[in-house]
Design an enzyme around this catalytic site. Structure first.
Site, short mmCIF file in Angstrom:
data_model
loop_
_atom_site.label_atom_id
_atom_site.label_comp_id
_atom_site.label_asym_id
_atom_site.label_seq_id
_atom_site.Cartn_x
_atom_site.Cartn_y
_atom_site.Cartn_z
N CYS A 195 -0.52 -4.33 2.62
CA CYS A 195 0.04 -4.37 1.25
C CYS A 195 1.52 -4.74 1.26
O CYS A 195 1.92 -5.76 0.72
CB CYS A 195 -0.16 -3.01 0.59
SG CYS A 195 -1.88 -2.66 0.17
N THR A 196 2.34 -3.91 1.89
CA THR A 196 3.76 -4.22 2.01
C THR A 196 4.24 -4.00 3.44
O THR A 196 5.43 -3.90 3.70
CB THR A 196 4.61 -3.35 1.05
OG1 THR A 196 4.43 -1.97 1.40
CG2 THR A 196 4.18 -3.56 -0.38
N GLU A 197 3.29 -3.89 4.36
CA GLU A 197 3.61 -3.64 5.75
C GLU A 197 3.92 -4.95 6.47
O GLU A 197 3.56 -6.03 6.02
CB GLU A 197 2.45 -2.93 6.45
CG GLU A 197 2.06 -1.60 5.84
CD GLU A 197 1.09 -1.73 4.66
OE1 GLU A 197 0.55 -0.70 4.25
OE2 GLU A 197 0.88 -2.84 4.16
N ARG A 239 8.08 5.65 4.54
CA ARG A 239 7.59 4.55 3.71
C ARG A 239 7.28 5.06 2.30
O ARG A 239 7.03 6.25 2.10
CB ARG A 239 6.31 3.93 4.28
CG ARG A 239 6.44 3.31 5.63
CD ARG A 239 5.25 2.43 5.95
NE ARG A 239 4.03 2.83 5.27
CZ ARG A 239 2.87 2.19 5.36
NH1 ARG A 239 2.78 1.12 6.11
NH2 ARG A 239 1.79 2.61 4.72
#
Length: 448
Positions: A88-90, A297
């Protein structure tokens, strides 16, 4: 993005890939673009034009934040410049990063509920879950209240660490991934399976925060209304929370109208930085099974929706069972100062001196009329440049009207092809659960 020697990597294929998303109403494959301070204006304009299509593509990653962080964590600069988007946003370092175990999340709505109830949790039959931090009715100052929040938060972080340690011990004894391992340079070099400990590689477990703004806004409301302005007593606040604001609607409105994170408000963002510092400081002092540094995170995916169902009413005015705030975005309906303000609040509360941090998901919903035409494209490009200059990890957009989403929920047969950006992914609106649809509808709609 950039090449391994730091040159801008934009090329003809970059534009072809972006254009491939135009006019195709399908949510997969996902599309991301790496941006940095020297990204060509032409590339940003094309990104903006595709974003304006309204399907949530591409999501953007900021090299000016991500690359220096990787270097600070021990990566060679060339490897850091060669990072890949993953999930996803990794992100991942090709051939260098080897930690693949699932990691824990902390429900920050539960943190504030336990702080308000001496470590007890209503959904579990008022069971003692966290440490006994005292009856908040007896707290004489905001500092005492915040100490209770900190203690409950750190208790859950500690529980997450224990969970991770167990996984790191057990997983290598039960699982092996020879094909994956042979494809990763560090595993080949060290002769190790990726499910175990791979020396001389980048290993970064993490802890996710769920309901970031919910916790911040709850702490702000207590600080402002109970301890500073003294317009609410702790007794009345607890009664209102226990009643889910039934009969306490005036109290709920007072809480809703308290200062909120996401508006570039110094008062609110100072509290936000205090809250962000709890996990940042904890992670700076603790290590994993093999000495790994954990990172903080804020990537809930959609976990803020089910996480909210188990949390009672909170001091930000949120009712029991409602979804928590999403990503590093402001609480739903709390943004009153425009989209640039949420960027500035994100920048202010982040502990940039700590390298134990990673992805932060940020959703922005824009009215289509506000980004219409050439002027709209120019505004959106400028906004993206601002985001990049502030060195924020990630940003993604929904360009859609609230009325359209309401109509789509009421008449799904008319909107079978409607694609929306949910978390780090896009999906057909009709495929989402009713509660997740409501969460998307509830996000603030901005005018640039």
């Amino acid at each position: 993005g950039q090449t391994r020697d730091g040159k801008d990597a934009t090329n003809e294929l970059s534009y072809l890939i972006l254009e491939s998303k135009r006019g195709f109403p399908i949510p997969y494959p996902d599309l991301a673009a790496r941006v940095h301070s020297r990204t060509p204006e032409k590339f940003l304009r094309v990104c903006a034009e595709i974003i304006k299509e309204g399907q949530g593509f591409p999501k953007l990653f900021n090299d000016d934040e991500i690359v220096p962080l990787y270097v600070a964590k021990g990566a060679e600069l060339a490897d850091a410049l060669d990072y890949a988007v993953s999930g996803c946003t990794e992100t991942r370092l090709v051939n260098q990063e080897t930690y693949i175990n699932g990691c824990a999340s902390v429900n920050l709505g539960a943190v504030v509920e336990m702080a308000m109830h001496n470590g007890r949790f209503k959904k579990l039959g008022n069971k003692q879950v966290g440490p006994q931090t005292g009856d908040p009715r007896n707290f004489k100052s905001y500092d005492q209240f915040f100490a209770a929040v900190k203690a409950q938060y750190e208790f859950l972080i500690g529980s997450a660490f224990k969970q991770q340690m167990i996984g790191d011990i057990v997983k290598p004894t039960k699982l092996a991934a020879p094909l994956t391992s042979v494809l990763v340079g560090a595993c080949r070099r060290e002769g190790c399976d990726i499910n175990g400990y791979v020396p001389n590689s980048i290993r970064e477990p993490f802890i996710d925060n769920i309901g970031f703004a919910t916790l911040i806004d709850s702490v702000i409301a207590v600080k402002k209304l109970v301890y500073e302005d003294k317009v609410l007593t702790m007794d009345t606040l607890l009664e209102a929370l226990d009643a889910d604001f039934e009969g306490y609607e005036v109290v709920q409105q007072m809480l809703i109208n308290a200062p909120k994170y996401g508006n570039n408000d110094d008062y609110a963002d100072e509290v936000g930085k205090q809250v962000d510092g709890i996990l940042a400081n904890y992670l700076a002092k603790h290590r994993g099974l093999h000495g790994e540094r954990f990172s903080s995170r804020i990537v809930p995916v959609t976990a803020h929706v089910p996480s909210g169902t188990v949390v009672g009413a909170t001091p930000d005015g949120r009712k029991a069972g409602e979804y928590l705030s999403e990503g590093s975005s402001a609480s739903h309906g709390a943004e009153h100062s425009g989209p640039t303000a949420i960027l500035l609040s994100n920048k202010t509360v982040k502990h940039e001196g700590n390298k134990e941090r990673a992805a932060r998901l940020l959703n922005i919903k824009l009215s289509p009329a506000m980004v219409d035409g050439e002027e709209g494209t120019r505004k959106l490009v400028s906004f993206i440049r601002t985001w990049c200059d502030l060195k924020l990890w990630h940003i993604q957009f929904n360009v859609i009207n609230k009325d359209t989403l309401l109509e789509a929920k009421a008449h799904p047969e008319k909107y079978r092809d409607l694609i929306v950006r949910v978390a780090g992914y896009s999906a057909y609106f009709n495929d989402l659960s009713p509660m997740l649809q409501d969460e998307l509808i509830g996000r603030a709609e901005h005018a640039l």
